[in-house]
Design an enzyme around this catalytic site. Sequence first.
Site, short mmCIF file in Angstrom:
data_model
loop_
_atom_site.label_atom_id
_atom_site.label_comp_id
_atom_site.label_asym_id
_atom_site.label_seq_id
_atom_site.Cartn_x
_atom_site.Cartn_y
_atom_site.Cartn_z
N HIS A 59 -5.37 -2.93 13.62
CA HIS A 59 -5.38 -4.02 12.92
C HIS A 59 -5.70 -3.82 11.57
CE1 HIS A 59 -5.64 -6.02 16.48
NE2 HIS A 59 -4.75 -7.06 16.02
N GLU B 88 1.99 -9.65 26.10
CA GLU B 88 1.27 -8.60 25.36
C GLU B 88 0.75 -7.57 26.46
OE1 GLU B 88 -1.02 -9.41 22.18
OE2 GLU B 88 -1.93 -10.97 23.27
N ASP C 129 0.62 -4.98 21.20
CA ASP C 129 -0.37 -4.67 22.52
C ASP C 129 0.53 -4.22 23.67
OD1 ASP C 129 -3.23 -4.65 21.83
OD2 ASP C 129 -2.90 -6.79 21.52
N CYS D 213 6.03 -11.55 17.58
CA CYS D 213 5.05 -11.74 16.53
C CYS D 213 4.34 -10.47 16.23
CB CYS D 213 4.15 -12.77 16.65
SG CYS D 213 2.90 -12.72 18.09
#
Length: 581
Positions: A199, A444, A468, A515
């Site tokens: 992230h 995910e 993920d 996404c």
Amino acid sequence: MTFSLHGLAVSAGIAIGRAHLVSHATLEVAQFVMRERDVPDEVLRFEKALETVRIELEAVRGEASSSGALAELASFVDIHVMILSDPLLAEVPKLAIRERRCNAEWALVQQMEELVGHFDTIDDAYLRERRHDIVQVVERVLKVLTGQPRKISRRGKSGEKDEGELIIVAHDLSPADTIQFKNLKIGGFVTDLGGATSHTAIVARSLAIPAVVGLHHARALVRDNDLLIIDGRRGVLIVGPDARVLEEYRLRKTELELERSKLKRLKSAKSEMLDGEEVALLANIELPQDVVQVKQVDAAGIGLFRTEFLFMNRDDLPSEDEQYEAYRAVAKAMGHRPVTIRTLDIGADKQARALRDTGERQEPNPALGLRAIRYCLADPLLFLRQLRAILRASQHGRMHILIPMLAHVFEIDQTLSMIELAKMQLRNERIKFDENVAVGGMIEIPAAALMLGPFLKRLSFLSIGTNDLIQYTLAIDRTDEAVSHLYDPLHPAVLRLIAQTIQAGARAEIPVAVCGEMAGDPSLTHLLLGMGLRQFSMHPAQILEVKQQVVMADAEQLTAKVSRILRCDEPEKIREMMERL
Ligand code: PEP
Ligand code: MG
């Protein structure tokens, strides 16, 4: 001396600037004894640092009070301004500098420890909490002090042009650290640790600042104020470049800026393929203020609002009202365009102080632990508060709710029951909301991609989180640079899971988006279009580059080529075929 370090390229672009070393242990400062004649300068340096922080805080307060969603922040900033000007913090360290001839950082930290020691013995919990405010204020001053050169001669070789950009050099940065760069003018950053889809890297891309992670020893080898070049596309850090290299990179930087400004022309172009079929390009955001960037590129809506960032960098939890204000601000700003709010995806590399494990239990494997929907279902009050806030905001726009990290059908059922409960409460309280708010799920975890039937029956839309999905399919920790070479979006198993999900959605007439970071990578746009994807969500900074790929896409040709890629098991051949897409 010139040298270069190689790491993982996580955010493209070139930054040229001065190193600013940061450490998590900001408070571990060294002690120096000054020469008598340097003492007045040291006092001045301390005073200037206080003044810089005061100006910074005033600016934050100004911003906070002018934004409804951040109004509560203004009162916290007020407390920090008061602490900053208290003589105990503003004057006592100066005495220590003069009397003990010590450096300003040391004098300040000594005084902070003295003050904090008193706070620890206070019974009143509220007052005791103020100790954190003192520490935060001191940290701010220290950052300014350590970022300021003590001697002019350290500002590079004589005659060298001073470079204005600030480059952060850290051993590691958490997503919470990085998100704070949104409010600062940072030229770029480099870290010793980190993976390409951590992230921290994702936030760097959203800021559109060059970044390289996984450099191993940068923090130890680079000195404060060294002249640095970050080549974000190649994953290279150049320390102390000579005039020729510097010139070369200045030129490349200008070229890149020119390319970027040309891309801006695509803003008003329709996002459709050569046959006229439309492709929705939506934006991922972390904070309500990101909507400004979303509007600059005219995104079709918000495909992913990572709400966990509202919970970071603070000691308390956002109340229902505060969350409502944040979601409402985004919904209103986007008007009739869809806004997909993902429920709290906390855990793994995204930690919030107020929710942090109290230390009784160290998670053995955070990526496989109590994360996202698992965390929310284990703390129903926290979850309900967020669901109520989203529902309340739903009357101000076109809101969708997105549930992260689903693996089990019962997780969907429990979540839908929680949403029903939140709706019932709101109805009883006569609070308006959109009764038909769409609820979707993230795909995910491979288990979800492999048993889509019950997902498609229960949910109104799906969104594939490739970051993920790759991590869990290939058993690669996305934050660990030691295995980053194995993190492969083109692995045939990954490609098949994505393609199957898109196709199953199309058969069931349930919209499917991507996404994860794959959606924002222009080298993968044609591949995803060929799989049938028509909804992409990415950071606003990537939208125009992806649109450039969309407008050149021939859907029919891509479908045929990609179906050949999907039948192939050989990674090398897949790469060859990708070249020809
Ligand atoms: C993903 O996993 O691809 C995703 C979009 O979620 P996050 O990156 O926030 O885990
Ligand atoms: Mg995810």
